[in-house]
Write an enzyme that holds these catalytic residues in place. Structure first.
Site, PDB file in Angstrom:
ATOM      1  N   VAL A 118       0.865  -1.185   0.000  1.00 25.94           N
ATOM      2  CA  VAL A 118       0.000   0.000   0.000  1.00 25.94           C
ATOM      3  C   VAL A 118       0.899   1.231   0.000  1.00 25.94           C
ATOM      4  CG1 VAL A 118      -1.787   1.262   1.275  1.00 25.94           C
ATOM      5  CG2 VAL A 118      -1.704  -1.238   1.375  1.00 25.94           C
ATOM      6  N   CYS A 201       6.663  -5.401  21.638  1.00 24.16           N
ATOM      7  CA  CYS A 201       7.120  -6.282  22.708  1.00 24.16           C
ATOM      8  C   CYS A 201       8.260  -5.650  23.517  1.00 24.16           C
ATOM      9  CB  CYS A 201       7.548  -7.642  22.192  1.00 24.16           C
ATOM     10  SG  CYS A 201       7.714  -8.803  23.574  1.00 24.16           S
ATOM     11  N   LYS A 344       2.530  -2.898  22.661  1.00 24.01           N
ATOM     12  CA  LYS A 344       2.290  -3.478  21.334  1.00 24.01           C
ATOM     13  C   LYS A 344       2.760  -4.936  21.297  1.00 24.01           C
ATOM     14  CE  LYS A 344       2.972   1.050  19.101  1.00 24.01           C
ATOM     15  NZ  LYS A 344       1.583   1.377  18.796  1.00 24.01           N
ATOM     16  N   CYS A 379       3.171 -10.040  28.126  1.00 24.08           N
ATOM     17  CA  CYS A 379       4.573 -10.154  27.740  1.00 24.08           C
ATOM     18  C   CYS A 379       5.198 -11.318  28.507  1.00 24.08           C
ATOM     19  CB  CYS A 379       5.283  -8.843  28.073  1.00 24.08           C
ATOM     20  SG  CYS A 379       6.966  -8.811  27.485  1.00 24.08           S
TER      21      CYS A 379
HETATM   22  P1  FAD Z   1       2.683  -7.417  12.087  1.00 28.84           P
HETATM   23  O1  FAD Z   1       2.371  -8.790  12.553  1.00 28.84           O
HETATM   24  O2  FAD Z   1       4.106  -6.971  12.152  1.00 28.84           O
HETATM   25  O3  FAD Z   1       2.120  -7.296  10.604  1.00 28.84           O
HETATM   26  C1  FAD Z   1       2.219  -6.143   9.806  1.00 28.84           C
HETATM   27  C2  FAD Z   1       2.129  -6.583   8.358  1.00 28.84           C
HETATM   28  O4  FAD Z   1       1.967  -5.443   7.525  1.00 28.84           O
HETATM   29  C3  FAD Z   1       3.384  -7.312   7.883  1.00 28.84           C
HETATM   30  O5  FAD Z   1       3.035  -8.566   7.341  1.00 28.84           O
HETATM   31  C4  FAD Z   1       3.963  -6.385   6.820  1.00 28.84           C
HETATM   32  O6  FAD Z   1       4.599  -7.071   5.747  1.00 28.84           O
HETATM   33  C5  FAD Z   1       2.724  -5.652   6.343  1.00 28.84           C
HETATM   34  N1  FAD Z   1       3.004  -4.333   5.750  1.00 28.84           N
HETATM   35  C6  FAD Z   1       3.860  -3.382   6.187  1.00 28.84           C
HETATM   36  N2  FAD Z   1       3.820  -2.315   5.363  1.00 28.84           N
HETATM   37  C7  FAD Z   1       2.927  -2.603   4.393  1.00 28.84           C
HETATM   38  C8  FAD Z   1       2.436  -1.884   3.267  1.00 28.84           C
HETATM   39  N3  FAD Z   1       2.864  -0.649   2.964  1.00 28.84           N
HETATM   40  N4  FAD Z   1       1.486  -2.472   2.492  1.00 28.84           N
HETATM   41  C9  FAD Z   1       1.015  -3.711   2.797  1.00 28.84           C
HETATM   42  N5  FAD Z   1       1.448  -4.436   3.841  1.00 28.84           N
HETATM   43  C10 FAD Z   1       2.393  -3.884   4.633  1.00 28.84           C
HETATM   44  N6  FAD Z   1       4.142 -10.396  21.067  1.00 28.84           N
HETATM   45  C11 FAD Z   1       3.597 -11.166  22.058  1.00 28.84           C
HETATM   46  O7  FAD Z   1       2.388 -11.164  22.257  1.00 28.84           O
HETATM   47  N7  FAD Z   1       4.364 -11.960  22.858  1.00 28.84           N
HETATM   48  C12 FAD Z   1       5.706 -12.035  22.683  1.00 28.84           C
HETATM   49  O8  FAD Z   1       6.380 -12.775  23.409  1.00 28.84           O
HETATM   50  C13 FAD Z   1       6.314 -11.237  21.656  1.00 28.84           C
HETATM   51  N8  FAD Z   1       7.655 -11.261  21.460  1.00 28.84           N
HETATM   52  C14 FAD Z   1       8.205 -10.577  20.409  1.00 28.84           C
HETATM   53  C15 FAD Z   1       9.568 -10.682  20.193  1.00 28.84           C
HETATM   54  C16 FAD Z   1      10.153 -10.052  19.103  1.00 28.84           C
HETATM   55  C17 FAD Z   1      11.632 -10.172  18.894  1.00 28.84           C
HETATM   56  C18 FAD Z   1       9.340  -9.305  18.195  1.00 28.84           C
HETATM   57  C19 FAD Z   1       9.959  -8.668  16.982  1.00 28.84           C
HETATM   58  C20 FAD Z   1       7.985  -9.180  18.418  1.00 28.84           C
HETATM   59  C21 FAD Z   1       7.395  -9.799  19.524  1.00 28.84           C
HETATM   60  N9  FAD Z   1       6.033  -9.682  19.808  1.00 28.84           N
HETATM   61  C22 FAD Z   1       5.476 -10.415  20.838  1.00 28.84           C
HETATM   62  C23 FAD Z   1       5.226  -8.650  19.094  1.00 28.84           C
HETATM   63  C24 FAD Z   1       4.310  -9.171  18.020  1.00 28.84           C
HETATM   64  O9  FAD Z   1       5.007  -9.957  17.089  1.00 28.84           O
HETATM   65  C25 FAD Z   1       3.647  -7.983  17.318  1.00 28.84           C
HETATM   66  O10 FAD Z   1       3.123  -7.106  18.286  1.00 28.84           O
HETATM   67  C26 FAD Z   1       2.530  -8.429  16.395  1.00 28.84           C
HETATM   68  O11 FAD Z   1       3.039  -9.221  15.355  1.00 28.84           O
HETATM   69  C27 FAD Z   1       1.793  -7.207  15.826  1.00 28.84           C
HETATM   70  O12 FAD Z   1       0.871  -7.581  14.849  1.00 28.84           O
HETATM   71  P2  FAD Z   1       0.482  -6.543  13.686  1.00 28.84           P
HETATM   72  O13 FAD Z   1      -0.525  -7.221  12.851  1.00 28.84           O
HETATM   73  O14 FAD Z   1       0.155  -5.232  14.285  1.00 28.84           O
HETATM   74  O15 FAD Z   1       1.845  -6.333  12.885  1.00 28.84           O
END
Ligand code: FAD
Ligand code: UQ1
Length: 450
Positions: A118, A201, A344, A379
């Site tokens: 997007v 996280c 988050k 967490c």
């Molecule tokens: P995401 O899952 O990151 O998805 C966003 C999506 O948007 C991606 O697929 C990306 O490709 C897509 N995107 C980006 N830009 C565009 C664009 N311009 N057009 C179209 N698509 C796009 N959470 C927990 O609950 N417990 C834990 O123990 C935990 N540990 C973590 C440890 C690490 C090291 C990390 C990195 C994260 C951790 N998290 C944990 C956090 C968790 O992974 C995120 O909070 C969660 O994935 C957020 O979901 P989301 O859908 O908001 O974003």
């Protein structure tokens, strides 16, 4: 060249998923069928931006509301990642390959996957634009674009990752470098950082420190390691109950925690990290390292920062109880890209998905949203290779614990839940729209307790 892609769903999608899992070289090199489309239609009743944790969970739920044909997901990545397991990948306790599946295999069958990025949102005209020049309209829009990693905001990165002794659990490209740096450690400073921005996280930057300490102990190197946590924050954790438990561990294990220290430069060739003191502008400190774990600065995705759906800080501006956009009633936000004032996490996304499902259902029937999000987030603070403190709390920073025991204690059972149960629950329930967080379990397990 005529694109070879077409709309694929149901059994065909699954077939392609198997095909991709087999890792057929040709498929990727020739960019044959990926199960994605270049947008067969230019209008959907529900359009989901982002196919991460929030996007896929919501698409599965919306499919049940309006039928698969009326839902599309825009997502550029061919792989869907379970990011929470990267903490354990960085510590050598899980394989990177266990953290992803082909995106095609998580797209709900029948829902259209538009493999694109997007690049513009136009909520006044109910449409968005993609990087391949398409305009796609919608009746309802769900924004789930996650949070952006800004490694380049630190001088010397991301190119510094080409050197050894440095890693970052936050990216698929660098998480295995953490494990390598850990194994290569000989003697000196092991530094772990926390940036001066919101992060996803917020426990992850210190989880890898506890795991590293445990690894050094296991391999007889602990006495040669000076372990330092340099954080931009003024506290170890936002919720007192868990902060107190963590402070005890920090003292017990002789870990050095320095507050208000922000990483601004990495001189990877010299193995030096430069920190600014946030309390004393202009004051910097150079520390040499034998191992460096970087948590990068993060921000709202660029495409959102300047869009009409953003608040002043760039996040999707939603009502904190219903997740409906504050100015565009047919627009909704979920997860890391929103301005919901909670931590988050995927756990938060799970709880939000149940609420948002109900909000949208009522809006579709011209009713006022009723169900309210309390800010639930969780967490699992991994404090060793078999220990977890399970932090769970709400908007007020009040513990909201699922289990009827003191979750601020390190437990093997909670480690097992984090390492084995959560991935299963994520892939099989949450992404299929059947996991809205543990509220029901909490109520069940606390029956009869005041
Ligand atoms: P995401 O899952 O990151 O998805 C966003 C999506 O948007 C991606 O697929 C990306 O490709 C897509 N995107 C980006 N830009 C565009 C664009 N311009 N057009 C179209 N698509 C796009 N959470 C927990 O609950 N417990 C834990 O123990 C935990 N540990 C973590 C440890 C690490 C090291 C990390 C990195 C994260 C951790 N998290 C944990 C956090 C968790 O992974 C995120 O909070 C969660 O994935 C957020 O979901 P989301 O859908 O908001 O974003
Ligand atoms: C959770 O719901 C969730 O989302 C799937 C996580 O993300 C991986 C978690 O880490 C946690 C702890 C929860 C909460 C679930 C329970 C059973 C306490």
């Amino acid at each position: 060249m005529t694109p070879l892609v077409s709309v694929v769903s149901g059994p065909r999608a699954r077939l392609f998923a198997c095909f991709l899992r087999l890792g057929t070289q040709q498929a990727s090199s020739l960019q044959l069928h990926t199960g994605a489309s270049l947008a067969a239609k230019n209008y959907y009743e529900v359009l989901v931006l982002g196919g991460g944790s929030g996007g896929i969970s919501m698409a599965a739920r919306m499919k049940r509301r309006v039928g698969a044909d009326n839902v599309a997901i825009i997502e550029p990545s061919e792989r869907h990642f379970y990011q929470p397991i990267w903490t354990l990948v960085g510590a050598g306790a899980k394989q990177l390959s266990s953290s992803f599946h082909p995106t095609v295999s998580v797209i709900p069958s029948g829902v259209e996957w538009i493999k694109a990025r997007v690049v513009e949102l136009n909520p006044d005209k109910n449409c968005i634009h993609t990087d391949n020049g398409k305009e796609i309209s919608y009746k309802y829009l769900i924004i789930a674009l996650g949070i952006q990693l800004d490694y380049e905001k630190i001088k010397g990165l991301p190119e510094g990752f080409d050197h050894p002794k440095i890693g970052s659990n936050y990216s698929v490209r660098t998480v295995e470098k953490t494990w390598k740096a850990l194994q290569d450690f000989e003697e000196g400073n092991a530094i772990f950082t926390f940036p001066n921005t919101p992060v996803k996280c917020a426990g992850a930057p210190q989880k890898i420190m506890y795991l590293s300490e445990a690894y050094f102990r296991k391999t007889g190197k602990r006495s040669k390691a000076n372990i330092i946590f340099n954080t931009s924050l003024g506290t170890i954790f936002g919720v007192k109950k868990y902060a107190d438990a963590l402070k005890e561990i920090i003292q017990e294990r002789n870990l050095a925690v320095n507050y208000k220290q922000n990483l601004i430069e990495v001189r990877a060739d010299k193995q030096e990290a430069v920190f600014e003191n946030l309390d004393k502008p202009g004051e910097t400190q150079v520390i040499s390292y034998e191992m460096l774990h970087v948590t990068p600065p993060m921000s709202s995705p660029d495409v959102l920062k300047t869009s009409p759906v953003a608040d002043a800080a760039g996040w999707v501006d939603v009502d904190k109880e219903t997740l409906q956009h504050r100015r565009y009633p047919n627009v909704f936000g979920i997860g890391d890209c929103t301005n919901l004032p909670t931590s988050k996490t995927a756990a938060a996304v799970a709880a939000q998905s149940g609420i948002l499902d109900r909000t949208i259902s009522r809006i579709m029937k011209n009713q006022t949203p009723r169900k309210k999000y309390d800010g639930y987030t969780s967490c699992p603070l991994v404090t060793g290779y078999n220990r977890v403190i399970l932090a769970e709390f709400d908007y007020n920073g009040q513990p909201l614990e699922t289990f009827p025991f003191d979750q601020s204690k390190e437990r093997l059972t909670m480690y097992f839940m984090k390492a084995n149960m959560m991935p299963f629950l994520y892939w099989n329930m949450m992404l299929r729209g059947y996991w809205g967080g543990p509220a029901f379990l909490r109520k069940l397990l606390h029956l009869g307790m005041s």
